[in-house]
Enzyme design. Structure first.
Site, short mmCIF file in Angstrom:
data_model
loop_
_atom_site.label_atom_id
_atom_site.label_comp_id
_atom_site.label_asym_id
_atom_site.label_seq_id
_atom_site.Cartn_x
_atom_site.Cartn_y
_atom_site.Cartn_z
N SER A 182 0.83 -1.20 0.00
CA SER A 182 0.00 0.00 0.00
C SER A 182 0.86 1.24 0.00
O SER A 182 1.97 1.24 0.52
CB SER A 182 -0.90 0.02 1.23
OG SER A 182 -0.14 0.48 2.34
N LYS A 183 0.31 2.31 -0.58
CA LYS A 183 1.15 3.49 -0.74
C LYS A 183 1.45 4.16 0.60
O LYS A 183 2.38 4.95 0.71
CB LYS A 183 0.54 4.46 -1.74
CG LYS A 183 -0.67 5.22 -1.28
CD LYS A 183 -1.00 6.29 -2.32
CE LYS A 183 -2.36 6.87 -2.04
NZ LYS A 183 -2.91 7.62 -3.13
#
Ligand code: GLU
Length: 484
Positions: free
Chosen positions: A260-261
């Site tokens: 995930s960013k």
């Protein structure tokens, strides 16, 4: 039948590592089968649109050699153009097409207008959650006749259009990777197909577009698996042939959570900017969920095309391992032709360095490089000067070795006499001092290294001296002589 695949990103910023893998598999599968690979931009969610992200996406894909046959491309002026006969390839430009098929579904009673307010839907949702039920629409507007609904629409009432589901029907389909998937319509929501802003939802647009673009193999992330039954119903309602589906396992971080960013580096452009070679990135990404039958780690795009098959993709999530990527990347750096490496590394180099010197530097340090931007630290190490006043115990000890003055003096003389200051010739100088002065081991190399760079360890000493050049090396040795 010719294989047609597509990668259909939403333009919300940048290309995600997981997106790169999806695009790559779409590309490999199409090429392997002599088919066609399309790029389509799914921009129906206008709120999430990020300026410049389409150019970004295309650029990252292009750099990685994942070239689409149809869809948006960039011209010489870096402007987005569209190529192919089944365009437009931006969903926001296809609203007429969606409208036509929504009307058809409405007429046939396979979709309905829904006038429920946001507030009603919100309280319904809350109530269902409180009762531990899966939130879904309760069908309040399902039975409003089309004539009545159209009157209300004409009166300016706000509406959405929803999919009408058959009751208690098992929707069964075969996924190339997951096998048979079956779900009952009781567990599916009556999906909004057209939003209040006049844009279709992804679920409707994706079916229409895949059909009219001739896509017969849908490859995408497994987060879409649960939506596929809705798509299947739409295919059936519209009388379209269904494509083959392949839902790819998630890309996980080392804690086995979805990449995930917020917690991980996920943007392909960041990796490229750090100096990961596109071919190495592609090579590594291809192995996230797929492996060559012969267990090869290093594969070119041509080899991947030759060997890739969807049926060999794993079901289990694939862990993105930066160490492994570094290993693959450093392999490509080491193996690269020196002219090519010079060309690739140049944009990363901050110090003003001529090509000849840069080539010598690369020969010396390329074994240590995991990605190209590391060149700057490695260059700094080569040019680093001794800070005699700040020496620690170890360095001081080396500076106190008795033979140092003879050693430095001899080295200065030999270097000054040297016509061609190459790594090999500098090495010969050091060796000849070893012979003539009987200085060996620690007493030979360490003091010279300390004089040149002020540190105990580094790249090959003769190589460093050759890069610094005769005058600079002599100057540094003389400086060290003053300290003893
Ligand atoms: N627009 C969707 C996404 O960004 C595409 C899903 C699909 O490939 O059907 O993930």
């Amino acid at each position: 039948m010719k294989t047609v695949t597509r990668f259909a990103p939403s333009p919300t910023g940048y290309l995600h590592i997981g997106g790169l893998r999806t695009a790559l598999y779409c590309y490999l599968y199409a090429r392997h089968n002599g088919g066609k690979y399309i790029l389509r931009i799914e921009d129906t969610d206008q709120n999430r649109y990020v300026e410049g992200s389409v150019e970004n996406l295309i650029n990252s894909l292009l750099t990685c050699g994942i070239i689409n046959d149809e869809g948006p491309k960039l011209n010489e002026k870096n402007e987005v153009i569209q190529v192919g006969e089944s365009g437009p390839y931006f969903q926001s430009q296809r609203l007429e097409i969606y409208k036509k098929y929504l009307d058809k579904l409405l007429e046939e009673g396979k979709a309905y207008y829904c006038f429920c307010s946001k507030e009603r839907l919100e309280s319904l949702r809350k109530e269902q959650m409180e009762n531990n039920l899966t939130p879904k629409y309760d069908g309040k507007c399902r039975d409003i006749s089309l004539t009545d609904a159209r009157k209300r629409v004409a009166n300016g009432e706000e509406y959405v259009i929803r999919l009408k589901l058959p009751e208690d029907k098992d929707i069964i389909f075969e996924d190339v990777i997951r096998g048979e998937v079956s779900i009952n319509t009781a567990d599916i929501d009556e999906q909004v197909l057209l939003k209040a802003d006049g844009f279709p939802t992804y679920h409707f647009a994706v079916v229409i577009d895949d059909h009219f673009m001739g896509v017969n193999c849908v490859i995408r992330g497994e987060e879409w698996l649960v939506s596929t039954p809705k798509h299947i119903i739409l295919y059936d309602y519209l009388g379209f042939d269904k494509p083959k589906f392949a839902h790819l396992p998630s890309v996980l971080n080392k804690n086995k959570k979805k990449l995930s960013k917020r917690h991980d580096s996920v943007a392909v452009e960041d990796f490229l900017q750090k100096g990961y070679l596109p071919e190495a990135l592609v090579n590594y990404i291809a192995m996230l969920g797929w492996s060559s039958k012969e267990g090869k780690d290093i594969m070119s795009m041509e080899e991947l095309i030759e060997e890739f098959d969807l049926k060999d993709v794993n079901k289990a999530g694939a862990v993105f391992d930066i160490e492994k990527l570094n290993w693959v990347n450093s392999h490509y750096i080491k193996e690269m032709d020196s002219e090519e490496l010079l060309k690739r590394v140049k944009p990363f180099v901050k110090r003003d360095t001529d090509d000849e010197t840069l080539k010598m530097i690369l020969d010396l340090v390329k074994e240590k490089m995991e990605y190209l931007s590391q060149i700057n630290e490695l260059i700094d190490e080569i040019y680093m000067e001794a800070q005699f006043d700040n020496f620690g115990e170890e360095e001081k000890e080396v500076m106190e070795i008795e033979t140092n003055s003879v050693l430095f003096e001899k080295m200065v003389t030999l270097l000054s006499e040297l016509e061609d200051v190459t790594q090999e010739n500098v090495f010969k100088c050091i060796k000849s001092i070893q012979k003539s002065e009987k200085i060996k081991g620690k007493a030979l190399y360490m003091p010279i290294r300390i004089a040149i760079n002020g540190v105990m360890h580094g790249s090959d000493l003769a190589g460093i001296i050759a890069i610094l050049g005769k005058d600079e090396a002599v100057r540094r040795l003389k400086e060290a002589m003053k300290q003893i």
